[in-house]
Structure formats: structure tokens, C-alpha cells
Motif scaffolding. Structure first.
Motif, short mmCIF file in Angstrom:
data_model
loop_
_atom_site.label_atom_id
_atom_site.label_comp_id
_atom_site.label_asym_id
_atom_site.label_seq_id
_atom_site.Cartn_x
_atom_site.Cartn_y
_atom_site.Cartn_z
N PRO A 427 0.81 -1.20 0.00
CA PRO A 427 0.00 0.00 0.00
C PRO A 427 0.85 1.26 0.00
N VAL A 428 0.21 2.37 -0.29
CA VAL A 428 0.90 3.64 -0.29
C VAL A 428 1.22 4.04 1.15
N LYS A 429 2.43 4.53 1.37
CA LYS A 429 2.83 4.93 2.71
C LYS A 429 2.17 6.25 3.11
N GLY A 430 2.05 6.39 4.42
CA GLY A 430 1.59 7.67 4.94
C GLY A 430 0.09 7.83 5.02
N ARG A 431 -0.70 6.84 4.58
CA ARG A 431 -2.16 6.94 4.66
C ARG A 431 -2.63 6.33 5.96
N GLU A 432 -3.50 7.03 6.70
CA GLU A 432 -3.94 6.50 7.98
C GLU A 432 -5.45 6.42 8.08
N LYS A 433 -6.18 7.06 7.17
CA LYS A 433 -7.61 7.20 7.41
C LYS A 433 -8.45 6.09 6.82
N SER A 434 -8.33 5.84 5.52
CA SER A 434 -9.26 4.92 4.86
C SER A 434 -8.74 3.49 4.93
N ILE A 435 -9.24 2.74 5.87
CA ILE A 435 -8.86 1.33 6.03
C ILE A 435 -9.99 0.49 5.45
N VAL A 436 -9.63 -0.45 4.59
CA VAL A 436 -10.63 -1.25 3.90
C VAL A 436 -11.23 -2.30 4.83
N PRO A 437 -12.30 -2.99 4.39
CA PRO A 437 -12.87 -4.06 5.23
C PRO A 437 -11.84 -5.13 5.55
N PHE A 438 -12.09 -5.89 6.61
CA PHE A 438 -11.16 -6.94 7.07
C PHE A 438 -9.83 -6.32 7.47
N THR A 439 -9.87 -5.35 8.36
CA THR A 439 -8.66 -4.63 8.75
C THR A 439 -7.58 -5.56 9.28
N ILE A 440 -7.92 -6.43 10.23
CA ILE A 440 -6.93 -7.32 10.80
C ILE A 440 -6.43 -8.29 9.75
N ASN A 441 -7.32 -8.77 8.88
CA ASN A 441 -6.89 -9.65 7.80
C ASN A 441 -5.83 -8.99 6.94
N GLN A 442 -6.07 -7.75 6.54
CA GLN A 442 -5.13 -7.06 5.68
C GLN A 442 -3.82 -6.80 6.41
N ALA A 443 -3.90 -6.51 7.71
CA ALA A 443 -2.68 -6.29 8.49
C ALA A 443 -1.82 -7.55 8.52
N LEU A 444 -2.46 -8.71 8.68
CA LEU A 444 -1.71 -9.96 8.73
C LEU A 444 -1.18 -10.35 7.36
N ASN A 445 -1.92 -10.02 6.31
CA ASN A 445 -1.42 -10.31 4.96
C ASN A 445 -0.24 -9.42 4.60
N GLN A 446 -0.23 -8.20 5.11
CA GLN A 446 0.85 -7.28 4.79
C GLN A 446 2.12 -7.63 5.56
N ASN A 447 1.98 -8.07 6.81
CA ASN A 447 3.14 -8.38 7.65
C ASN A 447 2.92 -9.68 8.42
N GLY A 448 2.55 -10.72 7.68
CA GLY A 448 2.24 -11.99 8.32
C GLY A 448 3.42 -12.63 9.02
N LEU A 449 4.58 -12.61 8.38
CA LEU A 449 5.76 -13.22 8.99
C LEU A 449 6.19 -12.45 10.23
N THR A 450 6.11 -11.14 10.17
CA THR A 450 6.44 -10.31 11.34
C THR A 450 5.49 -10.62 12.49
N PHE A 451 4.21 -10.71 12.18
CA PHE A 451 3.21 -11.06 13.19
C PHE A 451 3.52 -12.40 13.83
N PHE A 452 3.87 -13.38 13.01
CA PHE A 452 4.11 -14.72 13.54
C PHE A 452 5.38 -14.76 14.38
N LEU A 453 6.39 -13.99 14.00
CA LEU A 453 7.62 -13.92 14.81
C LEU A 453 7.32 -13.30 16.18
#
Length: 502
Positions: A427-453
Motif C-alpha cells: 500500500p501507499v505509505k503515509g495513509r492512515e484514514k481509509s482502512i478497507v474491510p477486514f482490517t486485521i486480515n489485511q494487516a496480517l497479509n501485509q506483515n504476516g511473517l512479522t506477526f508470527f515472529l
């Protein structure tokens, strides 16, 4: 046959006052006695697989509920509030369903079914779907893929810590040799979802990219985990992957070998016979050549590197086969992503036929050769394909056909920049307002390995400092909630800032 299912040894009781909920379905039905709970007979294995699927689909349903509620309340402009609602609707129920509320899982499932029927009737979703001009599945990374990946991360992260508490539902623990329990799905679904975001290796440059950016980091993490365990004296069950190997090694080697074998395929369709051919050869070695007996024979001393890690090494061909076939499923699903109503229904129908075939093969495999995560045999690979395909079918049907027909996500010009969150791209950096549906899902897809560590580090800390085996049911749920809040909130903050680590 060499790989016919045998009984798992009873798991020691860590809770002096076990709660009534910690009873398996076969116990509640009066099918087996206490001494047979962990006996992996074929019928018991079928029941184990059913309980695992119910938990997975229940968590999936909670994700769908969170999507509807957050969009209905128009929380997309408030990322923190959106996260809080999703945490309560998704993570809290999953924690309860693997611990203190497991005895009510089928009652909760009935409520979910009735609410679904009510939603379909109230919104007339199917009628609305028929009049839609087209269905956009989301390009190479449909939302269904991101849901399955996040689902795997969430359930695995919860279980790796919850297992250390006495409140954890004991029949969900990993099988020692044969079985189809919830925690047996972890590594297999990780391989399946890893293939969901992978493509067939076409050139040597693709192989170098796979090794450098995917396989090598996982192998290095596996090495770091092994060194840390040896230095801290932290216990590791050698019957899972061996004395020195772990899940990171399995994922890394699977990615590397899968990319290497993938060079033999001239087109995506060739991955199917290539994967199943490798799987049949693997099963031949397990059953006919006696390799399965060798792996599971506790009298075989771990005197050299191969013997010491025979579980992790012998299972690799099976995981590579699963990886190759899963890539084919992925490429078939996204071959055409802009569909008419009739085309989408046709695709869902074909996927449903695949699901029926896979579950039929699973039942046959359960009776004939058993289901073994330890060796990743034919039955286990079929089981993983069945669960993955079932979840994809449910996800495409529920999200793309039903929910998006009633509550479409219509991005404005500014929100088009957030499409990376929908497709899995950066995603584009610096955006904080418009978060799409499935927020936690998208967070884990973006940094899944970091989350698991982070989840693994927190798990180690809880085991070292909080003595989870001595905690009450209430304390265990509270600790799990704090643990999942820290891990998921970290990933969510990275999502809000558009930061992608790994």
C-alpha cells in the motif's frame, strides 16, 4: 501397510481439575471411552477432522460478521475503532472456542447457521447477485486468498500459546503419529496459503528470486530459532520435525524445492500431474519401502543428523507436492477474475465438485493409510487441499457472491490508492484514514511473517515468566487476549502507516 494408523499415546493431564468442556465429540456421543480418546482409528480421525473444520469455519464466519458490522457502522474512517470491533468479533470468539467455550461449539454453529439464513432472506442477497452486471474477484490476489491466509495466522498464533494452558481443548493438540486434529492443520495450511501468493517458476531468475526473498529468510529464521532454543534450554518435541528442524525450515525448504521442481512444468496445468506424481512416489516410499515405520519407530536412535531430524526431512516431498498442487489451484481460480453471474456460479460449482472429490479421497485415505502430518503422507496432503478448497469456496461464495452484492465496497478516487490492501500489493505509505474491510486480515497479509515472529517471541516469554500450566481458566483467557492484542495491534499499526516488513 507400512503407514497404517496406530494409536497416539495419551497426553498427560496438566489440569488437576479439567473442565467438562474438554471432551471430544466422540465422548459426548458415547462412541468411545476415556482410554480411547487418542486412539487414531479411522472413524475417530474423521471426527477429529470434523471438529477441526467446524472451528475453522466458525472463525471464518466471525470474520464475515466483522465485515458486515464494521461496514454497516461505517467504521472505515476510524481504523482504531474498526480494529477494536474486529478484535471482539473475531479473536475473542476464537480464543473461547479453543478453551472454555468448546462445549458450546455446536450450539454456536447452529446460531451461525440460523443468522446466515436470516441474512440471506432479509437482504435478498441471491436475488441481488443475479442482477449484477459483473463480479470483480480482485485480480491475482482475491480477498478470499487474504481471508484464508489471515485465518491460518490467527488460529495458529492462538493455538501455539493456548496449548500450554490447562483450559485448552486437548483433542486439538497435534497428533504424535496419525490423526487429523486442529493443530495438525497449521503447517499444511501455511504451505497451502504460501502457494496462494506464489507463481510457477518459469526461469532461473525466478528461482533465484524465490530463494533470496522467500526461502532463505525462512531458513535463517529456522536456524535462529534452533540456536535460541539450544541456548535457552527451551524444550522441543523431536517427534514434530526432529531435534533441530522446525516449521520455518519446512516452509523454507518447501519453497526452495517447490520452485526448483516447478521449472519442470511448461505451463500451470503441468503442476497438477507433477505434484500428484511426486505425492504418489512419496506415499510408495512410506507404505511399501517402510519409511513411515522408520520415521515413527521410537527405538531408532537419533545418532546422526538424518536420524535426528527424520520427521522433518522425510515429510518434505509431501509438502512440496502440496505446494505444487496448491499453486495450480491458485492459478485456476484467478485465470479469469472479471466474471458475469453465470460465470461465477459455474466457477463456484466446479470448485464445489473439487471439494466433494477431495473429501471423498480423504475418507478413503483415512481408512486405507491414515492421516499423518509427521510424514505428510497422501492422506494429509488431500486433507489440506480439502480444507483449503472448502474455505476458498465458502469465501468466494460468501464475500464475492453474497456480501458484495448487498454491501459493495465502492472506493472513491482517493481510496483507489488503498487497493494494495485489497489485492495484497504494497500500500501507499503515509495513509492512515481509509482502512478497507477486514482490517486485521489485511494487516496480517501485509506483515504476516512479522506477526508470527512476534507471536512466537511472546509465547516464549509467557512460558518462561508466567507459568501457563498453573493458570486458571479465567487467567488463561485473559493472557491469551493480551497476547493476541499485542501481536495483532503491532501488525495493525504497521498497516495504518503503510509499512511492510515481511
Amino acid at each position: 501397510m507400512g503407514s497404517r494408523a496406530t494409536a497416539d499415546p495419551p497426553i498427560p493431564d496438566f489440569d488437576s481439575d479439567p473442565i467438562p468442556a474438554n471432551r471430544s465429540l466422540e465422548e459426548r456421543l458415547g462412541l468411545v471411552g476415556e482410554s480411547e480418546i487418542y486412539d487414531s482409528l479411522w472413524f475417530t480421525t474423521l471426527i477429529q477432522s470434523w471438529e477441526s473444520l467446524v472451528l475453522i469455519l466458525s472463525t471464518f464466519w466471525c470474520i464475515l460478521l466483522a465485515r458486515v458490522v464494521t461496514q454497516k457502522l461505517r467504521l472505515n474512517g476510524s481504523p482504531n475503532l474498526c480494529y477494536a470491533v474486529e478484535f471482539i468479533l473475531v479473536i475473542l470468539p476464537c480464543i473461547l472456542l479453543v478453551t472454555v467455550a468448546v462445549d458450546y461449539s455446536y450450539h454456536i454453529g447452529l446460531v451461525m447457521f440460523l443468522v446466515t439464513l436470516w441474512f440471506l432472506r432479509r437482504t435478498k442477497a441471491l436475488e441481488r447477485a443475479r442482477i449484477r452486471s459483473h463480479f470483480d474477484l480482485g485480480g491475482n490476489r482475491p480477498m478470499a486468498f487474504s481471508v484464508l491466509r489471515a485465518l491460518t495466522h490467527l488460529i495458529t498464533a492462538i493455538c501455539i500459546l493456548a496449548i500450554d494452558f490447562g483450559s485448552f481443548y486437548r483433542p486439538y493438540r497435534k497428533s504424535r503419529q496419525f490423526g487429523a486434529k486442529l493443530m495438525d492443520t497449521g503447517i499444511g495450511l501455511f504451505v497451502f496459503t504460501m502457494a496462494m501468493v506464489s507463481r510457477r517458476t518459469r526461469h532461473w531468475s525466478d528461482l533465484r528470486r524465490s530463494v533470496l526473498y522467500s526461502a532463505l529468510p525462512l531458513i535463517l529464521l529456522g536456524l535462529a530459532r534452533t540456536v535460541a532454543i539450544l541456548m535457552l534450554g527451551y524444550g522441543q518435541d523431536a517427534h514434530e520435525y526432529g531435534q533441530h528442524l522446525n516449521a520455518f525450515f519446512t516452509l523454507g525448504f518447501t519453497k526452495f524445492l517447490g520452485a526448483l521442481v516447478g521449472l519442470l512444468a511448461r505451463k500451470d496445468l503441468h503442476l497438477l500431474p507433477l505434484g500428484f506424481g511426486l505425492l504418489l512416489i512419496h506415499q510408495f516410499g512410506l507404505s511399501v519401502l517402510g519409511i513411515s515405520d522408520y520415521v515413527m519407530d521410537e527405538d531408532v536412535e537419533r545418532s546422526n543428523l538424518f536420524d535426528a531430524n527424520r520427521e522433518g526431512l522425510v515429510s518434505l516431498p509431501g509438502f512440496v507436492a502440496l505446494y505444487l498442487v496448491s499453486i495450480y489451484v491458485n492459478r485456476w481460480m484467478v485465470a479469469t477474475t472479471l466474471l458475469s453471474y453465470s460465470e461465477l456460479v459455474k466457477k463456484l460449482r466446479r470448485l464445489f465438485y473439487l471439494v466433494l472429490i477431495l473429501w471423498s479421497l480423504f475418507v478413503i485415505s483415512t481408512y486405507g493409510i491414515g492421516i499423518s502430518r509427521v510424514t505428510c503422507n497422501f492422506g494429509y496432503v488431500i486433507w489440506m487441499l480439502a480444507i483449503g478448497s472448502t474455505t476458498l469456496w465458502a469465501s468466494f461464495g460468501a464475500i464475492d457472491l453474497v456480501i458484495n452484492s448487498v454491501m459493495p465496497w465502492e472506493a472513491n478516487q482517493l481510496e483507489e490508492q488503498e487497493k494494495g490492501l485489497l489485492t495484497g500489493d504494497t500500500p501507499v505509505k503515509g495513509r492512515e484514514k481509509s482502512i478497507v474491510p477486514f482490517t486485521i486480515n489485511q494487516a496480517l497479509n501485509q506483515n504476516g511473517l512479522t506477526f508470527f515472529l512476534v507471536a512466537n517471541i511472546l509465547t516464549g516469554g509467557v512460558n518462561i515468566f508466567l507459568e501457563p500450566e498453573d493458570r486458571s481458566n479465567f487467567e488463561s483467557v485473559l493472557i491469551l487476549l493480551v497476547y493476541m492484542f499485542i501481536a495483532t495491534k503491532m501488525a495493525h499499526e504497521l498497516l495504518k502507516r503503510g509499512v511492510r516488513i515481511a
